[in-house]
Scaffold this motif. Sequence first.
Motif, mmCIF file in Angstrom:
data_model
loop_
_atom_site.group_PDB
_atom_site.id
_atom_site.type_symbol
_atom_site.label_atom_id
_atom_site.label_comp_id
_atom_site.label_asym_id
_atom_site.label_seq_id
_atom_site.Cartn_x
_atom_site.Cartn_y
_atom_site.Cartn_z
ATOM 1 N N GLU A 185 28.061 55.161 46.502
ATOM 2 C CA GLU A 185 29.513 55.342 46.606
ATOM 3 C C GLU A 185 29.899 56.196 47.815
ATOM 4 N N THR A 190 32.259 55.037 51.033
ATOM 5 C CA THR A 190 33.532 55.685 51.359
ATOM 6 C C THR A 190 33.471 56.541 52.634
ATOM 7 N N LEU A 227 38.459 49.942 46.034
ATOM 8 C CA LEU A 227 37.057 50.325 45.959
ATOM 9 C C LEU A 227 36.373 49.586 44.800
ATOM 10 N N ARG A 228 37.060 49.583 43.662
ATOM 11 C CA ARG A 228 36.527 48.887 42.480
ATOM 12 C C ARG A 228 36.334 47.401 42.783
ATOM 13 N N VAL A 277 33.271 46.852 45.235
ATOM 14 C CA VAL A 277 31.937 47.077 44.680
ATOM 15 C C VAL A 277 31.598 46.024 43.625
ATOM 16 N N LEU A 296 26.407 52.754 41.777
ATOM 17 C CA LEU A 296 27.164 53.660 42.661
ATOM 18 C C LEU A 296 26.558 55.045 42.822
ATOM 19 N N GLU A 297 25.833 55.506 41.780
ATOM 20 C CA GLU A 297 25.250 56.853 41.850
ATOM 21 C C GLU A 297 23.834 56.840 42.417
#
Length: 251
Positions: A113, A117, A132-133, A136, A145-146
């Motif tokens: 993520e 960004t 963004l949602r 992805v 994302l993590e």
Amino acid sequence: MVAGTVAVDAAHALRLESVRKVYGSGVNAVTALDGVTVGLRRGAFTAVMGPSGSGKSTFLHCAAGLDRPTSGRVLLGETDLAGLKENALTELRRQRIGFVFQAYNLIPALTVEQNITLPLRFAGTRPDKAWLREIVERVGIANRLEHRPAELSGGQQQRVAIARALVTRPEVLLADEPTGALDTRTGRQVLELLRGLVDTVGQTVLMVTHDPVAASFAHSVVFLADGRLAGELHQPTPDLVVRRLTNLGEW
Ligand SMILES: Nc1ncnc2c1ncn2[C@@H]1O[C@H](COP(=O)(O)OP(=O)(O)OP(=O)(O)O)[C@@H](O)[C@H]1O
Ligand SMILES: [Mg+2]
């Protein structure tokens, strides 16, 4: 047309007009592009092909404002890139152009993520959560994302790079051999993703490739040979592309 004014051309997201690029000077001068005029239709997927040394990367760099033409002009929408100072050009690249390369160029220490960004941080703007949602999910990494880049496959990393390129909603997405480092199957998924972005959100895409199959995902293919435009093919198939390349000679 009055000198200094720019023709507003709503059909084209990006236009190169009589672009010439000469590297070096005197006996060492190399003409990498020799008067190339190409318009990228808004919402179209265009591939650029040609033999090694034909000027593909130079074309992409001029189109992106990474390199300044020796003469001719490059228009992004209504903006003439030649009229911009270095800072403004950097700003334009950050906000209005997305880049995808063969190497994913993700930052290992950042999460997926954070990588996506990052262009917004540079631009000093906040992420639009809904956009963004959407991106992805579209690139298929919403559940990673993590994670760090090293925890992803090559194809997944390239999809993160594509999401990062889209985060600023660029007018044009430029890709230099985006599937060059991927196996056939994974490469295909990335190409389907790019084509899907064109077909659904109307993203304008320009892709340099050596691969006729990759080129067949585009709406049209522009051929370069010796720094000149050597034809254009609409609704390309791999067979038609190969035939055209063969006719360019030294392929
Ligand atoms: N910075 C530079 N200085 C001098 N000559 C250059 C420079 N960059 C490119 N050239 C020359 O310009 C010509 C076009 O190069 P370019 O990199 O655009 O070709 P290409 O089509 O991308 O080739 P490839 O398929 O091998 O990547 C070549 O003859 C190259 O040697
Ligand atoms: Mg190249």
